[in-house]
Design a protein around this motif. Structure first.
Motif, PDB file in Angstrom:
ATOM      1  N   UNK A  80       0.832  -1.205   0.000  1.00  0.00           N
ATOM      2  CA  UNK A  80       0.000   0.000   0.000  1.00  0.00           C
ATOM      3  C   UNK A  80       0.866   1.255   0.000  1.00  0.00           C
ATOM      4  N   UNK A  81       1.988   1.235   0.728  1.00  0.00           N
ATOM      5  CA  UNK A  81       2.878   2.391   0.760  1.00  0.00           C
ATOM      6  C   UNK A  81       3.442   2.673  -0.628  1.00  0.00           C
ATOM      7  N   UNK A  82       3.847   1.616  -1.334  1.00  0.00           N
ATOM      8  CA  UNK A  82       4.365   1.789  -2.689  1.00  0.00           C
ATOM      9  C   UNK A  82       3.277   2.316  -3.617  1.00  0.00           C
TER      10      UNK A  82
ATOM     11  N   UNK B 252       5.032   6.507   7.592  1.00  0.00           N
ATOM     12  CA  UNK B 252       5.126   5.154   7.058  1.00  0.00           C
ATOM     13  C   UNK B 252       6.379   4.486   7.594  1.00  0.00           C
ATOM     14  N   UNK B 253       6.234   3.214   7.938  1.00  0.00           N
ATOM     15  CA  UNK B 253       7.369   2.418   8.350  1.00  0.00           C
ATOM     16  C   UNK B 253       8.055   1.767   7.148  1.00  0.00           C
ATOM     17  N   UNK B 254       7.515   1.957   5.962  1.00  0.00           N
ATOM     18  CA  UNK B 254       7.963   1.202   4.792  1.00  0.00           C
ATOM     19  C   UNK B 254       8.661   2.088   3.773  1.00  0.00           C
ATOM     20  N   UNK B 255       9.681   2.798   4.219  1.00  0.00           N
ATOM     21  CA  UNK B 255      10.413   3.680   3.319  1.00  0.00           C
ATOM     22  C   UNK B 255      11.083   2.906   2.189  1.00  0.00           C
ATOM     23  N   UNK B 256      11.500   1.675   2.450  1.00  0.00           N
ATOM     24  CA  UNK B 256      12.112   0.867   1.397  1.00  0.00           C
ATOM     25  C   UNK B 256      11.145   0.631   0.250  1.00  0.00           C
ATOM     26  N   UNK B 257       9.848   0.707   0.536  1.00  0.00           N
ATOM     27  CA  UNK B 257       8.840   0.474  -0.500  1.00  0.00           C
ATOM     28  C   UNK B 257       8.465   1.745  -1.235  1.00  0.00           C
ATOM     29  N   UNK B 258       8.397   2.888  -0.535  1.00  0.00           N
ATOM     30  CA  UNK B 258       7.921   4.107  -1.204  1.00  0.00           C
ATOM     31  C   UNK B 258       9.033   5.040  -1.664  1.00  0.00           C
ATOM     32  N   UNK B 259      10.185   5.027  -0.999  1.00  0.00           N
ATOM     33  CA  UNK B 259      11.218   6.005  -1.334  1.00  0.00           C
ATOM     34  C   UNK B 259      11.790   5.829  -2.737  1.00  0.00           C
ATOM     35  N   UNK B 260      12.011   4.606  -3.225  1.00  0.00           N
ATOM     36  CA  UNK B 260      12.537   4.486  -4.593  1.00  0.00           C
ATOM     37  C   UNK B 260      11.652   5.153  -5.638  1.00  0.00           C
TER      38      UNK B 260
END
Length: 432
Positions: free
Chosen positions: A104-106, A125-133
């Motif tokens: 969902x974050x991505x 968000x705890x999922x920076x690896x998913x959304x930051x790229x």
């Protein structure tokens, strides 16, 4: 207790990378290329078009929920637009439910790209690896994230407004060094949780205190009776100096304290301490107010106490645009962070005047060293690619100030005047 930082805001189970110096990814290089004016730049619009940004946070999940952040972002846009917009242009705020889920974050990030958002602002968000790229690849800046992942302090497209969990725990350790006997940290048994002990220990060590007793716990447990008893026993090993228990379990801190309250009967002198994000005024109220297990606790936070008059402008916006919206609590650090993040955005956009407004121009303005004032809620904010804490893996951390608060008569009040700068303390933290 309170500090932006660490989560006592909830910690990522798998996705957040350990705290270390980051490398510049292909997406980041692409982002910097876009910032330099090359390639297709998202967010460019005609002078009379709305300026689009996005805010995301998890809502209606079984773990951490921050519905007040997107709700406040919408209220802020309504307020700004009622005042004539920014440089005469309306602010269009898109929101997204991040769901505490990497997929969902991505998806939220891809939506920001698709909708030509010039920035993602005041989000959680705890999922920076998913959304930051995705944001890096499109050159979209991430302004004022909550401060719970390594990427927020390493990505060249991240512009944090607080010191995250690193600053909170370092500041808390420094405060407890002078007031506690043995200190026991209760933290999630996760990769991100592994980074908490050295941060707390950096503060304890700065005050000449022994390291914390590191006690792991399941992140989503429904009770913590065994962990509570173990923590109490560990914290009473010195009969002349009652200890302190530091729960840093994010939203599960309240669950831990329910178990801790029952187990504490035989250990009345043991105190608790935590960071903002694990506890706030609402938590204290629901756990018994002045009779709650938090009474007497130290809490480190990123910002002044919610009762401080410095928050009046934010409260005026809430009163005008979101009166009666129970999702928006002015004492919530998520809402406060969103207010500060939009304060940054507004000053960036105002500095652009009638010029191009795009993700590229916003990034370029921030990278040139724009100084942002937040009305005393933080020190003057200014981002550079290599800052004071780059050597220990936090090149984007520009605000290492925390505040110390204390629970007195059931209320969170200032525990000391002004801010405490933990930059030097973090320099000595063994987190690389």
């Amino acid at each position: 207790m309170t500090g932006s930082r660490f989560r006592s805001s909830p910690l990522s189970r798998h996705r957040s990378r350990p705290f270390r110096a980051g490398v510049i990814t292909t997406g980041a290089l692409a982002a910097m290329t876009l910032a330099a004016g090359c390639g297709v730049v998202p967010g460019i619009s005609a002078a009379d078009d709305p300026i689009t940004v996005m805010t995301w946070a998890p809502e209606e999940t079984k773990a951490t929920n921050k519905p007040g952040m997107p709700a406040f972002a919408r209220a802020y846009a309504s307020w700004v637009n009622s005042e004539g917009g920014i440089n005469g242009r309306k602010l269009n705020v898109l929101t997204c439910n991040e769901r505490n889920d990497s997929v969902a974050a991505a998806r939220c990030a891809r939506t920001a790209v698709k909708e030509n958002a010039v920035a993602v602002v005041g989000s959680y968000s705890q999922h920076a690896d998913a959304f930051m790229p995705a944001l890096e690849g499109a050159g979209i800046p991430y302004i004022g994230g909550y401060g719970i992942t390594t990427d927020e302090f390493t990505s060249p497209l991240s512009y944090p407004v607080n010191g995250g969990q690193p600053a909170l725990l370092a500041g808390l350790g420094r405060a407890l060094a002078d007031s506690c006997g043995p200190v026991t940290l209760i933290r999630p048994d996760t990769i991100a949780g592994d980074q908490l002990p050295p941060l707390l220990n950096s503060g304890l060590s700065a005050g000449g205190h022994e390291p914390t007793a590191d006690q792991r716990a399941e992140e989503e447990a429904t009770e913590y009776e065994g962990q509570s008893k173990q923590a109490l026993e560990t914290s009473t090993t010195d009969p002349e100096a009652p200890g302190c228990v530091v729960p840093a379990l994010g939203d599960r801190t309240g669950t831990f304290m329910d178990s801790f309250r029952r187990a504490r009967a035989d250990y009345p002198d043991v105190r608790t301490a935590t960071v903002m994000g694990s506890v706030d005024q609402t938590t204290i109220n629901t756990s018994g107010g002045s009779s709650s297990p938090y009474e007497g606790s130290y809490v480190t936070g990123w910002y002044p106490a919610s009762s401080d008059a410095l928050w009046d402008p934010m409260k005026d916006v809430i009163k005008k645009e979101a009166f009666g919206d129970n999702r928006i609590d002015p004492a919530d650090t998520g809402v406060q962070t969103t207010w500060i993040a939009y304060t940054v955005l507004k000053q960036v956009l105002e500095s652009l005047g009638d010029g191009e407004v795009s993700s590229s121009s916003v990034t370029r303005t921030l990278n040139k060293g724009l100084k942002v004032e937040t009305g005393g809620l933080t020190p003057t904010l200014r981002w550079q690619f290599q800052d004071k804490l780059a050597a220990v893996g936090f090149p984007r951390l520009v605000n290492a100030n925390v505040t110390l608060q204390k629970v007195k008569d059931g209320r969170l009040v200032a525990g000391s005047e002004g801010f405490i700068d933990v930059t030097d303390t973090l320099h000595k933290a063994d987190v690389v």
